[in-house]
Scaffold this motif. Structure first.
Motif, short mmCIF file in Angstrom:
data_model
loop_
_atom_site.label_atom_id
_atom_site.label_comp_id
_atom_site.label_asym_id
_atom_site.label_seq_id
_atom_site.Cartn_x
_atom_site.Cartn_y
_atom_site.Cartn_z
N UNK A 133 0.89 -0.96 -0.01
CA UNK A 133 0.03 0.22 -0.19
C UNK A 133 0.91 1.10 0.00
N UNK A 134 1.02 1.83 -1.22
CA UNK A 134 2.06 3.10 -1.41
C UNK A 134 1.61 4.02 -0.57
N UNK A 135 0.23 4.49 -0.42
CA UNK A 135 -0.04 5.53 0.57
C UNK A 135 0.26 5.47 1.91
N UNK A 136 0.53 4.13 2.41
CA UNK A 136 0.93 4.04 3.84
C UNK A 136 2.27 3.37 3.98
N UNK A 137 3.22 3.40 3.02
CA UNK A 137 4.21 2.84 3.11
C UNK A 137 5.17 3.90 2.75
N UNK A 138 6.67 3.80 3.20
CA UNK A 138 7.57 4.93 3.05
C UNK A 138 9.21 4.47 2.61
N UNK A 139 9.75 4.87 2.26
CA UNK A 139 11.17 4.69 1.74
C UNK A 139 11.86 5.86 2.09
N UNK A 140 12.94 5.70 3.07
CA UNK A 140 13.66 6.75 3.51
C UNK A 140 15.31 6.50 3.46
N UNK A 141 16.19 7.50 3.54
CA UNK A 141 17.53 7.01 3.80
C UNK A 141 18.15 8.25 4.53
N UNK A 142 19.52 7.91 4.79
CA UNK A 142 20.24 9.11 5.23
C UNK A 142 21.85 8.66 4.54
N UNK A 143 22.52 9.94 4.56
CA UNK A 143 23.88 9.89 4.15
C UNK A 143 24.92 10.95 5.11
N UNK A 185 27.14 14.09 5.67
CA UNK A 185 27.39 15.26 5.06
C UNK A 185 28.56 16.00 5.64
N UNK A 186 29.68 15.98 4.73
CA UNK A 186 31.00 16.80 5.19
C UNK A 186 31.53 16.09 6.57
N UNK A 187 31.33 14.89 6.88
CA UNK A 187 31.61 14.23 7.93
C UNK A 187 31.42 14.56 9.26
N UNK A 188 30.30 15.61 9.44
CA UNK A 188 29.72 16.02 10.52
C UNK A 188 28.36 15.86 11.06
N UNK A 189 27.44 15.55 9.92
CA UNK A 189 26.07 15.42 10.26
C UNK A 189 25.35 14.36 9.15
N UNK A 190 24.14 13.99 9.30
CA UNK A 190 23.65 13.16 8.34
C UNK A 190 22.16 14.01 7.62
N UNK A 191 22.35 13.82 6.47
CA UNK A 191 21.33 14.47 5.45
C UNK A 191 20.34 13.31 5.07
N UNK A 192 19.00 13.46 5.50
CA UNK A 192 17.91 12.46 5.19
C UNK A 192 17.16 12.94 4.17
N UNK A 193 16.52 11.98 3.42
CA UNK A 193 15.37 11.87 2.20
C UNK A 193 14.49 10.94 2.15
N UNK A 194 13.83 11.01 1.16
CA UNK A 194 12.55 10.00 0.93
C UNK A 194 12.29 9.76 -0.51
N UNK A 195 11.75 8.79 -0.85
CA UNK A 195 11.38 8.30 -2.16
C UNK A 195 9.96 8.08 -2.28
#
Length: 219
Positions: free
Chosen positions: A28-38, A40-50
């Motif tokens: 169920x795409x309306x109630x599912x998610x795909x997130x990631x983190x990488x 950044x500059x070796x000091x913090x995490x940047x997060x995103x989703x698709x």
């Protein structure tokens, strides 16, 4: 000889019965998610989703060894909270979404874990490259019925991939010798699945009308 054939027949029947019990579930795409983190500059995490997550799961509702998954994502829906960065991620330095519009995962088997739980092995295709990955799975949950009578279950899965393994080598070196982007990408999937209704399910959900119901309907 007779015993050998009898054992073979028994194994065949048991395997066939097991396979026939596996149910099909849709993501169920309306109630599912795909997130990631990488990193950044070796000091913090940047997060995103698709978004655009869809696919199917074969599962008998009891034995995780029966689980088979086919899923896909739309990398053009990437969202990290910054429009300019998202536009760059869609270009050839990264996902090249015009050339590779779909990310896919197809499971190959269940891998038990000593402390309990399991991993799901399979092939991840991203940026035109296919690699073997292992997803650590939490779930599936117990099945429930929603307000419309559909059967639902949930599961979560995590994995870490190296973007360079998928041909995404873009980076820049910082003044201190570090790099702007880490190589490891941590991925989390939160899935809600809806069971496909079969004829047997429909018959169970709709018991035969009583004689009084039939009389009422005839009026």
């Amino acid at each position: 000889m007779e015993l050998k054939y009898s054992l073979t027949a028994l194994v065949t029947v048991l395997c066939t019965a097991s396979a026939s019990q596996a149910a099909e579930w849709d993501i169920d795409g309306k109630h599912s998610s795909a997130t990631f983190k990488i990193r950044h500059m070796m000091i913090s995490d940047v997060r995103g989703q698709m978004g655009g997550i869809k696919g199917s799961v074969s599962y008998d509702g009891k034995n995780v060894d029966t689980i088979k998954v086919t899923a896909q994502l739309d990398p053009a829906t990437i969202n990290t909270g910054d429009t300019a960065r998202d536009a760059h991620l869609k270009k050839s330095d990264f996902f090249d979404t015009d050339k590779y519009p779909v990310m896919t995962f197809e499971s190959s088997g269940v891998i038990p874990i000593m402390r309990g739980g399991f991993k799901l092995g399979g092939k991840l295709t991203m940026h035109g490259v296919t690699k073997t990955v292992e997803l650590s799975v939490d779930g599936p949950t117990e099945a429930i019925k929603d307000s419309h009578g559909a059967t639902r279950i949930g599961a979560a899965a995590t994995t870490t991939v190296r973007r360079k393994d998928f041909g995404m080598t873009y980076n820049s070196v910082l003044d201190n010798g570090g790099v702007a982007l880490g190589d490891d990408v941590n991925i989390t999937l939160e899935l809600e699945l809806v069971k496909r209704e079969t004829a047997a399910d429909a018959n169970t959900a709709a018991p035969a009308a009583s004689s009084s119901d039939k009389k009422d309907s005839a009026k």
